[in-house]
Write an enzyme that holds these catalytic residues in place. Structure first.
Site, PDB file in Angstrom:
ATOM      1  N   MET A  22      14.416 -40.571  17.406  1.00 23.49           N
ATOM      2  CA  MET A  22      15.221 -40.989  18.560  1.00 23.49           C
ATOM      3  C   MET A  22      15.893 -39.762  19.197  1.00 23.49           C
ATOM      4  SD  MET A  22      16.640 -44.756  17.814  1.00 23.49           S
ATOM      5  CE  MET A  22      18.036 -44.327  16.794  1.00 23.49           C
ATOM      6  N   ASN A  24      17.965 -36.024  19.509  1.00 25.79           N
ATOM      7  CA  ASN A  24      19.162 -35.376  18.965  1.00 25.79           C
ATOM      8  C   ASN A  24      18.805 -34.762  17.600  1.00 25.79           C
ATOM      9  OD1 ASN A  24      22.300 -35.893  17.539  1.00 25.79           O
ATOM     10  ND2 ASN A  24      21.996 -34.681  19.345  1.00 25.79           N
ATOM     11  N   LEU A  25      17.800 -33.905  17.663  1.00 30.66           N
ATOM     12  CA  LEU A  25      17.147 -33.442  16.436  1.00 30.66           C
ATOM     13  C   LEU A  25      18.035 -32.521  15.607  1.00 30.66           C
ATOM     14  CD1 LEU A  25      13.598 -32.778  17.918  1.00 30.66           C
ATOM     15  CD2 LEU A  25      14.519 -34.892  16.937  1.00 30.66           C
ATOM     16  N   GLY A  28      17.055 -32.436   9.405  1.00 30.10           N
ATOM     17  CA  GLY A  28      16.332 -33.542   8.760  1.00 30.10           C
ATOM     18  C   GLY A  28      15.056 -33.854   9.519  1.00 30.10           C
ATOM     19  N   HIS A  29      15.184 -34.005  10.844  1.00 28.90           N
ATOM     20  CA  HIS A  29      13.994 -34.257  11.672  1.00 28.90           C
ATOM     21  C   HIS A  29      13.021 -33.076  11.576  1.00 28.90           C
ATOM     22  CE1 HIS A  29      17.161 -36.537  14.109  1.00 28.90           C
ATOM     23  NE2 HIS A  29      16.281 -37.475  13.868  1.00 28.90           N
ATOM     24  N   GLU A 142      13.285 -40.224   3.854  1.00 25.86           N
ATOM     25  CA  GLU A 142      13.834 -41.122   2.819  1.00 25.86           C
ATOM     26  C   GLU A 142      15.300 -41.450   3.083  1.00 25.86           C
ATOM     27  OE1 GLU A 142      13.024 -39.095  -0.845  1.00 25.86           O
ATOM     28  OE2 GLU A 142      10.885 -39.615  -0.771  1.00 25.86           O
ATOM     29  N   ASP A 144      16.350 -42.997   5.459  1.00 31.23           N
ATOM     30  CA  ASP A 144      16.294 -44.417   5.842  1.00 31.23           C
ATOM     31  C   ASP A 144      15.337 -45.105   4.865  1.00 31.23           C
ATOM     32  OD1 ASP A 144      17.815 -44.363   8.573  1.00 31.23           O
ATOM     33  OD2 ASP A 144      16.509 -42.626   8.571  1.00 31.23           O
ATOM     34  N   SER A 179      22.610 -36.686  10.011  1.00 32.85           N
ATOM     35  CA  SER A 179      22.343 -37.848  10.859  1.00 32.85           C
ATOM     36  C   SER A 179      22.888 -37.567  12.246  1.00 32.85           C
ATOM     37  CB  SER A 179      23.051 -39.077  10.266  1.00 32.85           C
ATOM     38  OG  SER A 179      23.130 -40.102  11.246  1.00 32.85           O
TER      39      SER A 179
END
Ligand code: AMP
Length: 271
Positions: A22, A24-25, A28-29, A142, A144, A179
């Site tokens: 979605m 707003n990297l 984690g992304h 992971e 999520d 996040s």
């Protein structure tokens, strides 16, 4: 790097990995993108704030959108295609009238209990993205855990020809899971936020040393979170397949969701 915003421009690439996001990297992304590059020749990253997965009182309107900055990061990582469609391209008949995909039962517990349309929105959009991009592989975090589990289930149940790869949670130095929603936290809340992971970690240690009174561990964890000013939604010890464990089980996952002010934080840890 190609930036594609309309569906007719998108054409199937051979040996492709898709990373749905979605935007707003954060790191984690980017860990998913790095992995994608190592498992496929071409990498497509989708950036789409999916309205179908937000409840009417949730943060769809305020969700952080940093498209240009995201493109710069992805360009540096050597991503081949960014797919950033308009809402009307994904749901041409409107969200209400659109066909949807839903995983029953396991989609109704934990986050699905407090966010009743969330997983329906996620599995539907992931399905649409898979059909549009036709990736060989797709990567999910992971962080999520329940989402990753449901996507694997959907792919298996519907015999979808894509391999799902789960990637470990990337954390800040103090343990807080990265996040996009961490941006909402005030300075004071940001200082409190790592207590969520610390509480999970403490339960993990106790499970590792053989404690098996799950209800007691859960209650104590919830009390600790309330004391630290969280409003817990759930704190559960489950089997890794999201069923309820018995004291003989050792394949466990601890899952938690809690609000800090108006910000919902989730985290988990396998034992
Ligand atoms: P989002 O943009 O929040 O929908 O996340 C897009 C993908 O990145 C999902 O597969 C998430 O599980 C994954 N993700 C988000 N945060 C993290 C993190 N801290 N570590 C690893 N993966 C993450």
């Amino acid at each position: 790097m190609q930036i594609i915003t309309s569906i007719p421009e998108l054409c199937k690439l051979d040996n492709t990995a898709l990373v749905p996001t979605m935007g707003n990297l954060h790191e984690g992304h980017l860990s998913l993108v790095e992995k994608a590059k190592s498992v496929a020749e071409k990498v497509v990253v989708s950036i789409f704030v999916n309205p179908l997965q937000f409840g009417p009182t949730e943060d769809f309107a305020t969700y952080p959108r940093t498209f240009e900055q995201d493109c710069e990061h992805l360009e540096q990582l050597g991503v081949d295609v960014i797919f950033a469609p308009l809402i009307t391209a994904i749901y041409p008949n409107g969200m209400e009238a659109s066909t949807y995909v839903q995983v029953p039962q396991l989609g109704e517990i934990l986050c699905g209990a407090s966010r009743p349309i969330f997983f329906k929105g996620v599995t539907t959009v992931v399905n649409i993205l898979f059909n549009l991009v036709q990736p060989d592989k797709a990567l999910f975090g992971e962080k999520d855990y329940q989402q990753l589990f449901l996507i694997k289930r959907m792919v298996k149940d519907l015999f979808m020809p894509v391999e799902i790869i789960g990637m470990p949670i990337v954390r800040e130095a103090d343990g807080l899971a990265m996040s996009s929603r961490n941006n909402y936290l005030t300075v004071e809340q940001r200082a409190t936020a790592p207590i969520l992971f610390q509480t999970i970690d403490n339960v993990r240690d106790r499970l590792k040393t053989g404690e098996r009174d799950f209800a007691k561990l859960e209650q104590q964890a919830i009390a600790k979170l309330i004391e630290a000013d969280f409003e817990p939604d759930y704190f559960k010890v489950y089997r890794t397949d999201l069923t309820i464990p018995t004291s003989n089980d050792s394949d466990l996952v601890i899952l938690a969701a809690a609000n800090l002010g108006t910000t919902r934080l989730i985290d988990n840890c396998q034992v």
